[in-house]
Design a protein around this motif. Structure first.
Motif, short mmCIF file in Angstrom:
data_model
loop_
_atom_site.label_atom_id
_atom_site.label_comp_id
_atom_site.label_asym_id
_atom_site.label_seq_id
_atom_site.Cartn_x
_atom_site.Cartn_y
_atom_site.Cartn_z
N VAL A 125 0.84 -1.20 0.00
CA VAL A 125 0.00 0.00 0.00
C VAL A 125 0.88 1.25 0.00
CG1 VAL A 125 -1.65 1.34 1.36
CG2 VAL A 125 -1.99 -1.12 1.05
N ALA A 158 0.21 3.11 -3.40
CA ALA A 158 -0.85 4.10 -3.19
C ALA A 158 -0.37 5.40 -2.56
CB ALA A 158 -1.95 3.50 -2.32
N ALA A 166 -5.86 3.52 -4.79
CA ALA A 166 -6.34 2.40 -3.99
C ALA A 166 -6.61 1.18 -4.87
CB ALA A 166 -7.61 2.80 -3.25
N ALA A 192 -3.31 -0.43 -5.65
CA ALA A 192 -2.84 -1.15 -4.47
C ALA A 192 -3.61 -2.46 -4.28
CB ALA A 192 -2.99 -0.26 -3.23
N LEU A 238 -2.04 -6.20 -4.19
CA LEU A 238 -2.30 -7.15 -3.11
C LEU A 238 -2.87 -8.46 -3.64
CD1 LEU A 238 -3.79 -4.71 -0.46
CD2 LEU A 238 -1.63 -5.96 -0.26
#
Length: 286
Positions: free
Chosen positions: A37, A41, A223, A226, A230
């Protein structure tokens, strides 16, 4: 012992559950998510520095544990252990606390990079809470926590100093050095997780040179990138966990390769795929 006794004087099943949940915030999976993150981000340069610093700190912690080889409180006094679930978060020796050292490295570096008073207080609070939970659960002595804080701060200081260093080496030499160096350290001075550390460190160091990325656009766009990172990282981690036999996962060369690809999933594949999907116009300098 008095500090642990004072903390455990207010013990309850509810507080045990809270402390265990908080201590899980220092798990490997939690830091993988935080680092991705941060990189995808928030700030790619800071995220890269955070990732490399946390991994180096983790390696130093494992070497220190092997060197001092001290017993945990619940080994000396089983009554201090608050739950069997807590024991699972405490493999190996006690000194220095890995959870506290990693928290100090990550959040201490965040505070040093952001340099705002409220951020510094927030980061210090996270470190303090992590230290308190490890003591409360009976997993560490106070000296273990203090050692973790001091070693974490030393890594932060070294990271900030080295961040200003600009080696006069061409890109091929830098790339080769960041792959060969961690791998050599892993093979010559191995620890329990040195394969993981070597691969992830090499990936975090080299990946941003392949796809130069800077988080841009709206918070929703960043976001989304990110979340994509993930998904790719945890899909790779889960897939290889299922597909590879335990002997292969622990192999001296397979482990670094596995985690090298894991890091590249986040810092190379995610930005590249986001560009292909039109979520960002093109890779930009980190």
């Amino acid at each position: 012992m008095p500090i642990i006794s004072v903390l455990q004087s207010v013990a309850s099943p509810w507080l045990d559950a809270v402390a265990l949940a908080l201590t899980h915030g220092g798990s490997e999976q939690a830091y993988v998510a935080l680092l991705l993150v941060a990189y995808l981000a928030v700030d790619a340069r800071a995220g890269r520095l955070l990732g490399m610093s946390v991994l180096i700190s983790y390696y130093l912690n494992q070497q220190a544990k092997a060197w001092f080889d001290t017993a945990r409180p619940f080994v000396d006094d089983p009554a201090l252990l608050r739950s069997e679930a807590a024991r699972l978060t405490a493999p190996g020796a006690a000194f220095p606390s890995g959870h506290v050292q990693t928290a100090t490295t990550f959040w201490g570096l965040v505070a040093a990079l952001v340099r705002r008073r409220w951020v510094t207080w927030a980061c210090a609070s996270v470190i303090t809470v992590m230290a308190a939970t490890r003591l409360y659960l009976g997993l560490h002595w106070p000296i273990d926590v203090l050692g973790g804080v001091l070693l974490g701060l030393a890594v932060v200081a070294a990271a900030l100093a080295l961040a200003r260093w600009r080696p006069r080496l061409g890109l091929p030499l830098r790339m080769a050095g960041w792959v060969a160096g961690p791998l050599a350290v892993h093979l010559v001075w191995p620890t329990t997780d040195s394969g993981l550390i070597a691969g992830a460190l090499a990936g975090f160091a080299t990946g941003p040179e392949v796809v130069r990325y800077r988080p841009t656009g709206s918070a929703w766009r960043r976001a989304g990138i990110a979340a994509l990172g993930l998904a790719l990282v945890f899909a790779w981690l889960l897939g290889t966990s299922v597909a590879l036999p335990e002997a292969a996962k622990d192999h001296a060369l397979v482990a670094p390769l596995r985690y090298f690809v894991l890091a590249w999933m986040g810092v190379v594949a995610a930005p590249w795929l986001a560009m292909r999907l039109g979520w960002m116009p093109r890779p930009r300098p980190a």
